[in-house]
Write a protein that holds these residues in place. Structure first.
Motif, PDB file in Angstrom:
ATOM      1  N   PRO A 121       0.855  -1.202   0.000  1.00 48.39           N
ATOM      2  CA  PRO A 121       0.000   0.000   0.000  1.00 48.39           C
ATOM      3  C   PRO A 121       0.886   1.246   0.000  1.00 48.39           C
ATOM      4  CG  PRO A 121       0.141  -0.926   2.210  1.00 48.39           C
ATOM      5  CD  PRO A 121       0.877  -1.887   1.315  1.00 48.39           C
ATOM      6  N   PHE A 122       0.467   2.252  -0.789  1.00 42.78           N
ATOM      7  CA  PHE A 122       1.276   3.458  -0.907  1.00 42.78           C
ATOM      8  C   PHE A 122       0.546   4.642  -0.295  1.00 42.78           C
ATOM      9  CE2 PHE A 122       2.737   0.736  -4.352  1.00 42.78           C
ATOM     10  CZ  PHE A 122       4.108   0.779  -4.152  1.00 42.78           C
ATOM     11  N   CYS A 123       1.316   5.568   0.233  1.00 40.46           N
ATOM     12  CA  CYS A 123       0.746   6.762   0.844  1.00 40.46           C
ATOM     13  C   CYS A 123       0.183   7.674  -0.245  1.00 40.46           C
ATOM     14  CB  CYS A 123       1.812   7.495   1.657  1.00 40.46           C
ATOM     15  SG  CYS A 123       2.592   6.447   2.921  1.00 40.46           S
TER      16      CYS A 123
ATOM     17  N   GLY B 230      10.018   1.317  -3.060  1.00 36.26           N
ATOM     18  CA  GLY B 230       9.845   0.825  -1.698  1.00 36.26           C
ATOM     19  C   GLY B 230       9.842   1.930  -0.666  1.00 36.26           C
ATOM     20  N   CYS B 231      10.501   3.044  -0.966  1.00 36.82           N
ATOM     21  CA  CYS B 231      10.536   4.169  -0.024  1.00 36.82           C
ATOM     22  C   CYS B 231       9.176   4.852   0.107  1.00 36.82           C
ATOM     23  CB  CYS B 231      11.580   5.196  -0.475  1.00 36.82           C
ATOM     24  SG  CYS B 231      13.270   4.564  -0.481  1.00 36.82           S
ATOM     25  N   LEU B 232       8.273   4.641  -0.858  1.00 42.89           N
ATOM     26  CA  LEU B 232       6.948   5.279  -0.829  1.00 42.89           C
ATOM     27  C   LEU B 232       5.904   4.434  -0.112  1.00 42.89           C
ATOM     28  CD1 LEU B 232       6.677   6.616  -4.509  1.00 42.89           C
ATOM     29  CD2 LEU B 232       7.519   7.820  -2.489  1.00 42.89           C
ATOM     30  N   ALA B 233       6.238   3.202   0.199  1.00 40.95           N
ATOM     31  CA  ALA B 233       5.245   2.294   0.791  1.00 40.95           C
ATOM     32  C   ALA B 233       4.889   2.723   2.208  1.00 40.95           C
ATOM     33  CB  ALA B 233       5.775   0.867   0.789  1.00 40.95           C
TER      34      ALA B 233
ATOM     35  N   VAL C 212      11.348  -6.870   5.157  1.00 33.27           N
ATOM     36  CA  VAL C 212      11.528  -8.233   4.655  1.00 33.27           C
ATOM     37  C   VAL C 212      11.834  -8.208   3.161  1.00 33.27           C
ATOM     38  CG1 VAL C 212      10.415 -10.472   4.297  1.00 33.27           C
ATOM     39  CG2 VAL C 212      10.054  -9.221   6.445  1.00 33.27           C
ATOM     40  N   PHE C 213      11.080  -7.386   2.437  1.00 32.52           N
ATOM     41  CA  PHE C 213      11.312  -7.259   0.995  1.00 32.52           C
ATOM     42  C   PHE C 213      12.717  -6.734   0.709  1.00 32.52           C
ATOM     43  CE2 PHE C 213      11.017  -4.296  -2.728  1.00 32.52           C
ATOM     44  CZ  PHE C 213      11.056  -5.277  -3.707  1.00 32.52           C
ATOM     45  N   GLU C 214      13.152  -5.748   1.484  1.00 32.23           N
ATOM     46  CA  GLU C 214      14.492  -5.197   1.289  1.00 32.23           C
ATOM     47  C   GLU C 214      15.562  -6.243   1.558  1.00 32.23           C
ATOM     48  OE1 GLU C 214      14.696  -1.793   3.796  1.00 32.23           O
ATOM     49  OE2 GLU C 214      13.266  -0.627   2.626  1.00 32.23           O
TER      50      GLU C 214
ATOM     51  N   SER D 143      20.840   3.787   4.343  1.00 32.83           N
ATOM     52  CA  SER D 143      21.179   4.993   5.098  1.00 32.83           C
ATOM     53  C   SER D 143      22.211   5.851   4.394  1.00 32.83           C
ATOM     54  CB  SER D 143      21.706   4.594   6.484  1.00 32.83           C
ATOM     55  OG  SER D 143      22.820   3.726   6.368  1.00 32.83           O
ATOM     56  N   TYR D 144      22.938   5.279   3.422  1.00 30.45           N
ATOM     57  CA  TYR D 144      23.976   6.025   2.712  1.00 30.45           C
ATOM     58  C   TYR D 144      23.517   6.489   1.337  1.00 30.45           C
ATOM     59  CZ  TYR D 144      27.334   4.432   6.217  1.00 30.45           C
ATOM     60  OH  TYR D 144      27.997   4.196   7.384  1.00 30.45           O
ATOM     61  N   ARG D 145      22.250   6.289   1.018  1.00 28.69           N
ATOM     62  CA  ARG D 145      21.761   6.622  -0.314  1.00 28.69           C
ATOM     63  C   ARG D 145      21.093   7.978  -0.323  1.00 28.69           C
ATOM     64  NH1 ARG D 145      18.668   1.549  -2.819  1.00 28.69           N
ATOM     65  NH2 ARG D 145      18.651   3.027  -4.543  1.00 28.69           N
ATOM     66  N   SER D 146      21.156   8.636  -1.474  1.00 26.32           N
ATOM     67  CA  SER D 146      20.449   9.898  -1.674  1.00 26.32           C
ATOM     68  C   SER D 146      19.794   9.864  -3.047  1.00 26.32           C
ATOM     69  CB  SER D 146      21.414  11.087  -1.577  1.00 26.32           C
ATOM     70  OG  SER D 146      22.325  11.088  -2.656  1.00 26.32           O
ATOM     71  N   ALA D 147      18.703  10.610  -3.189  1.00 24.43           N
ATOM     72  CA  ALA D 147      17.974  10.597  -4.459  1.00 24.43           C
ATOM     73  C   ALA D 147      18.849  11.127  -5.589  1.00 24.43           C
ATOM     74  CB  ALA D 147      16.700  11.437  -4.325  1.00 24.43           C
ATOM     75  N   HIS D 148      19.616  12.182  -5.315  1.00 23.53           N
ATOM     76  CA  HIS D 148      20.468  12.755  -6.366  1.00 23.53           C
ATOM     77  C   HIS D 148      21.525  11.754  -6.810  1.00 23.53           C
ATOM     78  CE1 HIS D 148      22.725  15.720  -8.627  1.00 23.53           C
ATOM     79  NE2 HIS D 148      23.825  15.366  -7.974  1.00 23.53           N
ATOM     80  N   HIS D 149      22.152  11.072  -5.852  1.00 17.40           N
ATOM     81  CA  HIS D 149      23.172  10.081  -6.188  1.00 17.40           C
ATOM     82  C   HIS D 149      22.568   8.951  -7.014  1.00 17.40           C
ATOM     83  CE1 HIS D 149      25.332   6.270  -5.386  1.00 17.40           C
ATOM     84  NE2 HIS D 149      26.417   7.010  -5.498  1.00 17.40           N
TER      85      HIS D 149
END
Length: 307
Positions: free
Chosen positions: A164-166, A182-185, A191-193, A261-267
């Protein structure tokens, strides 16, 4: 949300804005994508057209070109249409289709492993090449690469869209990708990650270990060669493979195995643009410029068209 969008649609925020500098970048991206499509299509046609290229190595190369052409065709047309029309929505089915086709490229890992094995046999066991790298084995490795890519793509697409998504369905990317979606869920996706991370280990590191083993054995054989001509031929055969493997794995590991934790959208957008647009352009250039047989086939083809 823009007009014309349904509540179930996602919004792709895109790669570039509309400043003058970014408009030039957009033109550059289209040029690179067009070059990638033409280069890979030309590579496939050359391999089919020239009988001298009807060999296992070039058959595997044609499959690599096909995967690269699919990768560019999946991302760039939608991105260009969104940029020019201003309507950045994408339906869940369209999003799932993008995830499937992009993840299908994971089969490229196993295809590169098959190409490294082919290179190993050609350099280290040239007299036994017809037996150790027979056509049935080559076809099985190719079909296995496609099958594993399809299986992984279906799994990621189906599971990613089952959450389900927001209400805020904005994807800070220029295409749909399972980690970003997955970040929008609005549910627990841990578990999926974990499962996706495990699949990435299998899809990336297992073939990578096979590739490293093959090229370590090739390097050992290379150092024991006394003939400068044999050493030069072995280097020419394998150096292009190493360059392609390095380009692909650097981007793929950065996207799919980098801790959240080390990821960014721009990267993520920059790296994704590299592996989905730039790398497919570089692969045929690397093989054509560093392979005398491909260059010979290209000259023969040009001479037949413009005598």
């Amino acid at each position: 949300m823009e007009s014309g969008n349904t509540s179930s649609d996602f919004i792709l925020l895109g790669l570039l804005g509309h400043s003058r500098a970014q408009q030039y970048l957009f033109g550059m991206v289209l040029t690179i994508a067009f070059t990638a499509l033409v280069g890979n299509a030309l590579m496939i046609l050359l391999i089919q057209w020239d009988l001298r290229l009807h060999m296992r190595m070039y058959f595997l190369l044609s499959q690599l070109s096909l995967m690269d052409a699919m990768l560019v065709s999946t991302t760039v047309p939608k991105m260009a249409a969104d940029y020019l029309a201003g309507n950045k929505s994408i339906s869940p089915s369209g999003c799932g289709f993008q995830i499937f086709l992009l993840t299908l490229g994971g089969g490229e890992c196993f295809l590169l492993a098959a190409m490294s094995y082919d290179c190993y046999v050609a350099v280290c066991h040239p007299l036994r090449y017809p037996m150790l790298m027979s056509w049935p084995l080559c076809l099985r490795m190719t079909m296995g690469s496609w099958f594993l890519g399809v299986a992984d793509g279906l799994m990621q697409a189906v599971v990613s869209l089952s959450f389900p998504f927001c209400s805020r369905r904005e994807i800070d990317h220029f295409f749909c990708e399972a980690p970003t979606l997955g970040c929008l869920a609005c549910a627990d996706t841990s578990v999926f990650e974990d499962v996706m991370y495990f699949c990435c280990v299998l899809m990336l590191l297992v073939p990578f270990c096979l590739i490293l083993t093959s090229y370590s054995l090739i390097l050992a054989a290379f150092l024991h060669m006394r003939s400068p001509e044999a050493r030069k031929k072995a280097f020419a055969t394998c150096s292009s493979h190493v360059a392609v493997v390095g380009l692909f794995y650097r981007a793929a590991i950065s996207i799919y195995m980098r801790p959240k934790s080390y990821r960014s959208a721009h990267h993520d957008k920059v790296v994704s643009a590299f592996y989905s647009i730039l790398t497919p352009m570089l692969n045929p250039l690397i093989y054509s410029l560093r392979n005398s047989e491909v260059k010979g086939a290209l000259r023969k083809c040009v001479a037949s068209v413009w005598p």
